[in-house]
Design an enzyme around this catalytic site. Structure first.
Site, PDB file in Angstrom:
ATOM      1  N   GLN A 265       0.748  -1.111   0.021  1.00 62.59           N
ATOM      2  CA  GLN A 265      -0.041  -0.135   0.058  1.00 62.59           C
ATOM      3  C   GLN A 265       1.031   1.234   0.141  1.00 62.59           C
ATOM      4  O   GLN A 265       1.795   1.300   0.801  1.00 62.59           O
ATOM      5  CB  GLN A 265      -0.956  -0.034   1.280  1.00 62.59           C
ATOM      6  N   TYR A 302      -7.012 -11.608  -3.775  1.00 61.52           N
ATOM      7  CA  TYR A 302      -6.123 -10.658  -4.165  1.00 61.52           C
ATOM      8  C   TYR A 302      -5.281 -10.283  -3.026  1.00 61.52           C
ATOM      9  O   TYR A 302      -5.285  -9.090  -2.704  1.00 61.52           O
ATOM     10  CB  TYR A 302      -6.791  -9.391  -4.611  1.00 61.52           C
ATOM     11  N   ASP A 327      -3.473 -14.851  -4.695  1.00 64.03           N
ATOM     12  CA  ASP A 327      -2.824 -13.756  -5.489  1.00 64.03           C
ATOM     13  C   ASP A 327      -2.251 -14.461  -6.683  1.00 64.03           C
ATOM     14  O   ASP A 327      -1.720 -15.417  -6.665  1.00 64.03           O
ATOM     15  CB  ASP A 327      -2.046 -13.104  -4.740  1.00 64.03           C
ATOM     16  N   ASP A 375      -9.674  -7.549  -2.136  1.00 65.06           N
ATOM     17  CA  ASP A 375      -9.022  -6.442  -2.408  1.00 65.06           C
ATOM     18  C   ASP A 375      -8.671  -6.377  -3.895  1.00 65.06           C
ATOM     19  O   ASP A 375      -7.226  -6.455  -3.994  1.00 65.06           O
ATOM     20  CB  ASP A 375      -7.957  -6.280  -1.454  1.00 65.06           C
ATOM     21  N   CYS A 402     -10.444   0.816  -4.809  1.00 62.95           N
ATOM     22  CA  CYS A 402      -9.686   1.710  -5.314  1.00 62.95           C
ATOM     23  C   CYS A 402     -10.285   2.858  -6.274  1.00 62.95           C
ATOM     24  O   CYS A 402      -9.854   3.724  -6.541  1.00 62.95           O
ATOM     25  CB  CYS A 402      -8.511   1.836  -5.005  1.00 62.95           C
TER      26      CYS A 402
HETATM   27  C1  SAM Z   1      -4.613  -3.944  -4.452  1.00 59.10           C
HETATM   28  S1  SAM Z   1      -3.306  -5.031  -4.313  1.00 59.10           S
HETATM   29  C2  SAM Z   1      -4.094  -5.774  -2.970  1.00 59.10           C
HETATM   30  C3  SAM Z   1      -2.889  -6.428  -2.141  1.00 59.10           C
HETATM   31  C4  SAM Z   1      -3.179  -6.798  -0.665  1.00 59.10           C
HETATM   32  N1  SAM Z   1      -4.363  -6.962  -0.200  1.00 59.10           N
HETATM   33  C5  SAM Z   1      -2.542  -5.670   0.256  1.00 59.10           C
HETATM   34  O1  SAM Z   1      -3.125  -4.844   0.682  1.00 59.10           O
HETATM   35  O2  SAM Z   1      -1.111  -5.513   0.225  1.00 59.10           O
HETATM   36  C6  SAM Z   1      -4.175  -6.316  -5.623  1.00 59.10           C
HETATM   37  C7  SAM Z   1      -3.342  -7.669  -5.500  1.00 59.10           C
HETATM   38  O3  SAM Z   1      -4.158  -8.427  -6.525  1.00 59.10           O
HETATM   39  C8  SAM Z   1      -3.121  -9.032  -7.242  1.00 59.10           C
HETATM   40  N2  SAM Z   1      -4.013  -9.327  -8.544  1.00 59.10           N
HETATM   41  C9  SAM Z   1      -4.515  -8.544  -9.492  1.00 59.10           C
HETATM   42  N3  SAM Z   1      -5.297  -9.319 -10.481  1.00 59.10           N
HETATM   43  C10 SAM Z   1      -5.393 -10.628  -9.879  1.00 59.10           C
HETATM   44  C11 SAM Z   1      -5.912 -11.736 -10.461  1.00 59.10           C
HETATM   45  N4  SAM Z   1      -7.001 -11.713 -11.427  1.00 59.10           N
HETATM   46  N5  SAM Z   1      -6.180 -12.871  -9.679  1.00 59.10           N
HETATM   47  C12 SAM Z   1      -5.122 -12.822  -8.410  1.00 59.10           C
HETATM   48  N6  SAM Z   1      -4.478 -11.764  -8.082  1.00 59.10           N
HETATM   49  C13 SAM Z   1      -4.878 -10.655  -8.757  1.00 59.10           C
HETATM   50  C14 SAM Z   1      -1.944  -8.226  -7.298  1.00 59.10           C
HETATM   51  O4  SAM Z   1      -0.970  -9.081  -7.599  1.00 59.10           O
HETATM   52  C15 SAM Z   1      -2.021  -7.458  -5.845  1.00 59.10           C
HETATM   53  O5  SAM Z   1      -1.249  -8.131  -5.161  1.00 59.10           O
END
Ligand code: SAM
Length: 448
Positions: A265, A302, A327, A375, A402
């Site tokens: 973040q 996620y 993830d 998320d 977001c």
């Molecule tokens: C907004 S970040 C949130 C990460 C975590 N919740 C944090 O707060 O640190 C979104 C996460 O989703 C993962 N991601 C994006 N698209 C994805 C998908 N289709 N399936 C699995 N993970 C995904 C990214 O690698 C990233 O770690």
């Protein structure tokens, strides 16, 4: 005078006088001109401005930039950001008093929840979002960012990218925490590379250089765009040019080792605040279910390196039997494996697309989730994932977004799948910009 505006098909520079009356999701203010909706960048609702049309490709709406303020809002201020003052895209709402910018973000969220999410107005009206607005995170509206990306120009100077075009602006932005960009303006980096810069919980500043993505010169515009997208998605050579390859982040009693180029973040107070919110929602709405009254299974979708998995493990009375982190990023899950080593089998990581991996977490003999936290990235979770989450029948869902419109769309999809919103809280996690983070708590049921 005929002039081509870069990045659009506008050939005639046209100026219109317009009064704007409401905020849009992208930070613009909305007015009407020539029978069309006009999204005006750099204006504040209530202002009368002269706006220059920058994009007239669409029949229903045009885009414009305020070039003269005829009737200024009392909330207008001079931007504190030297980079934005020179045209960088970083602090796009820097010209609005930050407290009033939070009011505008609240208004955008309330609007899309009704218009896009079709949530009932009386339900929205009882949420914290409606009653107390967008919360300020701990600290000031400047100096909050601990992770950033900088562009490098042909001469090796690093800085923010201009809002439009590829110009690199080497004035400092005011978002990074103090000391994070010390000495960067004086240094020269590999021309056209990109820098990932992090200041971690120990105070160690690290910079990793990502090799330039050379643009395709072949074929027509569509083919070039397609090829450039492919090139950007490929792994890039990384060189540590300052500090370490890995940043150490601490939240509560736990520590994460995250690659400097990996996701964390951006706001220094965000992981703790969001984690506390997830736990508070779970404590309030999760019925006691397991032996001894403790909840048993959580999904952190996620989940990255598992910040919410940790919050639930450590914050819920009685803890959890199992938390599954899903993830697509292998490095994030490697970091999770290190952080949760002592938790053994209670924490399980699953690498891949959430939509594909959920089937492994359900089925005969597999304990379903009591609570699911999602998320997703800016694009949201979408119908397939939300349908699968609802089918697993968790007692509580916490959904984080977001992008206001995608967040609202996802809450609407949850409503169609039999989950209703019981709380929404929003955070000004990106002060001086139009971005806002929102967290909703949902439980089974239909609004009655
Ligand atoms: C907004 S970040 C949130 C990460 C975590 N919740 C944090 O707060 O640190 C979104 C996460 O989703 C993962 N991601 C994006 N698209 C994805 C998908 N289709 N399936 C699995 N993970 C995904 C990214 O690698 C990233 O770690």
């Amino acid at each position: 005078m005929t002039k081509r505006t870069p990045g659009t098909n506008t050939t005639d520079v046209r100026r219109v006088e317009v009064t704007v009356d409401r905020p849009a999701n992208g930070g613009e203010a909305v007015g009407r001109a020539d029978g069309r909706v006009l999204f005006v960048r750099g204006a504040i609702p209530g202002e009368r401005v002269v706006a220059e049309i920058t994009d007239d490709r669409h029949d229903a709406y045009w885009r414009a930039e305020a070039v003269e303020i005829l009737d200024a809002s009392p909330h207008r201020t001079s931007t504190p950001c030297p980079a934005a003052a020179r045209g960088a895209g970083c602090c796009d709402l820097g010209y609005i008093d930050p407290a009033y910018a939070r009011v505008l973000k609240q208004s955008v969220l309330l609007d899309v929840l009704q218009r896009v999410g079709h949530l009932p107005a009386d339900r929205i009206a009882t949420t914290d979002l409606a009653t107390r607005g967008v919360d300020r995170l701990a600290g000031a509206d400047t100096g909050w960012r601990i992770r950033t990306r900088l562009a490098v120009d042909d001469d090796g100077r690093a800085g923010q990218l201009a809002f439009r075009g590829a110009r690199v602006i080497d004035e400092e932005c005011v978002q990074p925490v103090s000391g994070m960009l010390d000495g960067v303006a004086e240094r020269r980096f590999t021309p056209r590379s990109e820098l990932a810069v992090v200041l971690d919980s120990r105070g160690v500043r690290s910079i990793t250089e990502l090799a330039p993505v050379e643009k395709s010169a072949r074929g027509n515009a569509r083919r070039r765009a397609q090829e450039n997208r492919g090139r950007r998605a490929r792994p890039r050579v990384q060189v540590v040019v300052d500090g370490e390859a890995t940043a150490i982040h601490r939240v509560g009693a736990r520590t994460w080792e995250i690659p400097v180029t990996g996701f964390w973040q951006a706001h220094r107070a965000a992981p703790q605040t969001y984690g506390d919110t997830v736990v508070e929602f779970a404590r309030t709405h999760l019925p006691a279910s397991g032996p001894g009254g403790s909840p048993r299974v959580a999904w952190d979708l996620y989940g990255g390196a598992g910040v919410f998995a940790a919050a639930l493990l450590d914050g819920l009375p009685g803890g959890l039997d199992t938390v599954h982190i899903v993830d697509s990023d292998a490095a994030a899950l490697d970091a999770a494996a290190r952080t949760f080593e002592a938790d053994g089998e209670r924490v399980r990581t699953h690498r891949g697309e959430v939509a594909d991996r959920l089937a492994d977490l359900t089925g005969p003999g597999v304990a379903g989730p009591d609570i699911v936290v999602l998320d997703p990235p800016r694009t949201g979770a979408g119908a397939r994932v939300i349908g699968a989450v609802a089918a697993a029948q968790p007692a509580v869902v916490v959904h984080i977004g977001c992008d206001a419109a995608r967040f609202a769309r996802d809450l609407g999809l949850f409503a169609e799948s039999g989950y209703q919103v019981v709380q929404i809280r929003a955070f000004d996690a990106f002060p001086l910009t139009h971005h806002v983070e929102a967290i909703a708590c949902l439980v089974p049921g239909t609004p009655g």
